[in-house]
Design a protein around this motif. Sequence first.
Motif, PDB file in Angstrom:
ATOM      1  N   LYS A 445     -14.365   6.543   3.668  1.00 56.56           N
ATOM      2  CA  LYS A 445     -14.163   6.289   4.968  1.00 56.56           C
ATOM      3  C   LYS A 445     -13.163   5.175   5.389  1.00 56.56           C
ATOM      4  O   LYS A 445     -12.905   4.318   4.667  1.00 56.56           O
ATOM      5  N   GLY A 446     -12.357   5.474   6.603  1.00 57.44           N
ATOM      6  CA  GLY A 446     -11.261   4.660   6.802  1.00 57.44           C
ATOM      7  C   GLY A 446      -9.884   5.117   6.463  1.00 57.44           C
ATOM      8  O   GLY A 446      -8.778   4.804   6.801  1.00 57.44           O
ATOM      9  N   THR A 447     -10.031   6.410   5.730  1.00 52.33           N
ATOM     10  CA  THR A 447      -8.686   7.133   5.203  1.00 52.33           C
ATOM     11  C   THR A 447      -8.010   7.550   6.316  1.00 52.33           C
ATOM     12  O   THR A 447      -8.705   8.323   7.132  1.00 52.33           O
ATOM     13  N   CYS A 448      -6.714   7.429   6.442  1.00 50.66           N
ATOM     14  CA  CYS A 448      -5.897   8.281   7.610  1.00 50.66           C
ATOM     15  C   CYS A 448      -5.111   9.158   6.944  1.00 50.66           C
ATOM     16  O   CYS A 448      -4.758   9.107   5.643  1.00 50.66           O
ATOM     17  N   GLY A 449      -4.561  10.054   7.891  1.00 54.05           N
ATOM     18  CA  GLY A 449      -3.773  11.401   7.285  1.00 54.05           C
ATOM     19  C   GLY A 449      -2.630  11.037   6.691  1.00 54.05           C
ATOM     20  O   GLY A 449      -2.343  11.630   5.475  1.00 54.05           O
ATOM     21  N   HIS A 450      -1.872   9.821   6.995  1.00 56.02           N
ATOM     22  CA  HIS A 450      -0.947   9.542   6.060  1.00 56.02           C
ATOM     23  C   HIS A 450      -1.019   9.177   4.641  1.00 56.02           C
ATOM     24  O   HIS A 450      -0.155   9.415   3.851  1.00 56.02           O
ATOM     25  N   GLN A 451      -1.981   8.945   4.294  1.00 54.66           N
ATOM     26  CA  GLN A 451      -2.590   8.456   3.076  1.00 54.66           C
ATOM     27  C   GLN A 451      -2.848   9.765   2.042  1.00 54.66           C
ATOM     28  O   GLN A 451      -2.786   9.698   0.863  1.00 54.66           O
ATOM     29  N   LEU A 452      -3.247  11.041   2.749  1.00 52.03           N
ATOM     30  CA  LEU A 452      -3.471  12.168   2.047  1.00 52.03           C
ATOM     31  C   LEU A 452      -2.257  13.046   1.954  1.00 52.03           C
ATOM     32  O   LEU A 452      -2.123  13.871   1.192  1.00 52.03           O
ATOM     33  N   LYS A 490       3.888  12.248   6.637  1.00 54.33           N
ATOM     34  CA  LYS A 490       4.803  11.140   6.049  1.00 54.33           C
ATOM     35  C   LYS A 490       4.702  10.131   7.008  1.00 54.33           C
ATOM     36  O   LYS A 490       4.134   8.971   6.634  1.00 54.33           O
ATOM     37  N   ALA A 491       4.771  10.230   8.273  1.00 54.99           N
ATOM     38  CA  ALA A 491       4.799   9.144   9.289  1.00 54.99           C
ATOM     39  C   ALA A 491       3.286   8.451   9.303  1.00 54.99           C
ATOM     40  O   ALA A 491       2.234   9.137   9.415  1.00 54.99           O
ATOM     41  N   VAL A 492       3.523   7.154   9.442  1.00 55.06           N
ATOM     42  CA  VAL A 492       2.132   6.459   9.687  1.00 55.06           C
ATOM     43  C   VAL A 492       1.308   6.917  10.977  1.00 55.06           C
ATOM     44  O   VAL A 492       1.834   6.937  11.941  1.00 55.06           O
ATOM     45  N   ASN A 493       0.069   7.185  10.784  1.00 55.27           N
ATOM     46  CA  ASN A 493      -0.999   7.561  11.642  1.00 55.27           C
ATOM     47  C   ASN A 493      -2.285   6.938  11.299  1.00 55.27           C
ATOM     48  O   ASN A 493      -2.794   7.182  10.562  1.00 55.27           O
ATOM     49  N   ASN A 494      -2.410   5.669  12.285  1.00 56.55           N
ATOM     50  CA  ASN A 494      -3.758   4.919  11.971  1.00 56.55           C
ATOM     51  C   ASN A 494      -4.968   5.352  12.298  1.00 56.55           C
ATOM     52  O   ASN A 494      -5.925   4.517  12.440  1.00 56.55           O
ATOM     53  N   THR A 495      -4.933   6.602  12.732  1.00 56.44           N
ATOM     54  CA  THR A 495      -6.168   7.083  13.254  1.00 56.44           C
ATOM     55  C   THR A 495      -7.135   7.395  11.908  1.00 56.44           C
ATOM     56  O   THR A 495      -6.445   8.464  11.195  1.00 56.44           O
ATOM     57  N   PRO A 496      -8.398   7.021  11.528  1.00 56.85           N
ATOM     58  CA  PRO A 496      -9.041   7.361  10.396  1.00 56.85           C
ATOM     59  C   PRO A 496      -9.659   8.721  10.718  1.00 56.85           C
ATOM     60  O   PRO A 496      -9.932   9.146  11.737  1.00 56.85           O
ATOM     61  N   LEU A 497      -9.800   9.447   9.576  1.00 55.21           N
ATOM     62  CA  LEU A 497     -10.278  10.898   9.540  1.00 55.21           C
ATOM     63  C   LEU A 497     -11.687  10.897   9.491  1.00 55.21           C
ATOM     64  O   LEU A 497     -12.265  10.097   8.474  1.00 55.21           O
ATOM     65  N   VAL A 498     -12.605  11.367  10.483  1.00 60.73           N
ATOM     66  CA  VAL A 498     -13.940  11.281  10.352  1.00 60.73           C
ATOM     67  C   VAL A 498     -14.880  12.624  10.597  1.00 60.73           C
ATOM     68  O   VAL A 498     -14.018  13.363  10.995  1.00 60.73           O
TER      69      VAL A 498
END
Length: 595
Positions: A445-452, A490-498
């Motif tokens: 929980k809390g993971t954002c798209g750019h981290q994947l 690649k670009a940072v997007n701070n919206t978590p995937l839910v």
Amino acid sequence: MQEHISGRVEQIQSWLSNNDLDAFIVAHEDEYLGEYVPAHNERLHWLTQFTGSAGAAVVTRDRAAIFVDGRYTVQVRKQVPADSFEYCHLIEQPPLDWSIETLELGARIGVDPRMHRGNWYQNALEKLAGRYELVAVNDNPIDLFWSDRPAAQLSNVRLMPLDKVGQSSLDKRTQLAQNLASSGADAAIITELDSICWLLNVRGLDVSRLPVLLAHAILYSDGSTKFFIDPTRIDDMNEFTDHVGAGVEVCLPSSLETELESLKGKKVTLDPATSNAWFQLKLEQYGAKLLDLADPCLMPKAAKNSVEVEGMRSSHVRDGAAMVNFLSWLDSEVAKGNLSDEAVVSDKLEAFRRVDPTLIDLSFDTISASAGNAAMCHYNHANQEVPGSLVQDTLYLVDSGGQYLDGTTDITRTIAIGTPTDEMKRQFTLVLKGHIGLATALFPKGTCGHQLDVLARQHLWANGFDYDHGTGHGVGHFLSVHEGPQRIAKAVNNTPLVPGMVLSNEPGYYRADEFGIRIENLELVVEKATAGDSSMFGFESLTRCPIDKRNIVADMLTETEITWLNDYHQKVWNDVSPLVTCDALAWLETACQPL
């Protein structure tokens, strides 16, 4: 046409002189700032004849320039005469930068604030401060001179039944109103067309490929809403009132500014990333207190409810049947030696989709690209004087989708035409490994798209390759095929995937003038049962269509990857086989055989 264009530039230049301006920026936008611009708002096209999806122009008193990105550097030279416009790169030399370099200090640069996002306008003010003057004009000069402007093609309001959307408008507005009140806001200006349609459970056909209505809305902290649309577009006002529930008032679009004026002294949320600068300027002029908060509909719209999720699943199965019928037909044609052009193949795919009575429109213009054309990741055969033909012993890339009453689809398949080269197969397999890596990801929980994002690129990177686009975009429920705020890139997007979010999974590889590869499924974010200390999230693949095994180097896949592919193809067979017959059924059975 050259004379028409030069004459139009001269009209704008004359207008500049009459209005004491030194330049005017023409954006490829309209006041709704949607992804697609309807024909009656294609101002950049009127001025330049450029038909691309992204661009801008600047006209000064003695010069003019057009700005496009790398996708359109060839096209712009064919459509826009060099005698009238200089060619510039939209990203490397944006219109504002070019204006600064071109104009003398103190120059007055005009913009129509309805055509620019609020955050762009603020950044422009800061960039020009003390050196140039940014002037917000009341009248767009193109509107003054566009004598043969087409009429707006406006549709009637479609009411979406509860069994399609899963939550009433009254419930949605009540929940959002509570959030507004807790943030101290009295009202929220809703400008995103898909947000308005989601909030009121309505749809329309005002914009090609996007099932929305050209309208605006204001949501108040008590849940009441003013919906700015011509009431003659509502077939039965009593039925509409029953549909949306208490508290929705239909207002003439011409009354919007008066309503903004009534917000004097009120705290109003306005999303500068999605709203045009005109709203900001008017609210400031009338004394409202602006709260810089995101569109309140974005997150609840992105996280689909159970009814929307089931609709997405169902529409993807039917869409998969259309794809299977198409791919079976395509293989048959190639086997006969019928190498049709990209436009014919694209039209055939659309015809297969249109057999489904719930298809309302395509979700975007199909990308139908053979051989070297597929190396341009957003290639559009419709913009070519002569579409390319399928080429033997290479790859054909088709990226397409549909707008169904119960969901939106988006799928890319890369198909073998004859026998692709070993290098094509190797690159395809690297892309497939990345696709599987993302499809099988587990994340907390809390993971954002750019981290994947790296999961989809890792195998390409390990071999010295990459692709120059995002890996995944959000997708709406019978709404925009490109929906925010979630994204995988690649670009940072701070919206978590839910859970409930739908995103594309579309890694690719493109070799200039030779071939292009992309494998795209839509993925639903779901909770996954794990043996660890906490629950994890993951993806459920929604798309139901075989991945071309003829392009795969099996020895490059791990046992785990082969198991995923075979399991995926078994799901495709189970779900799609009841919907196809005869040759298509036989083709599907072969395509879904284990690797």
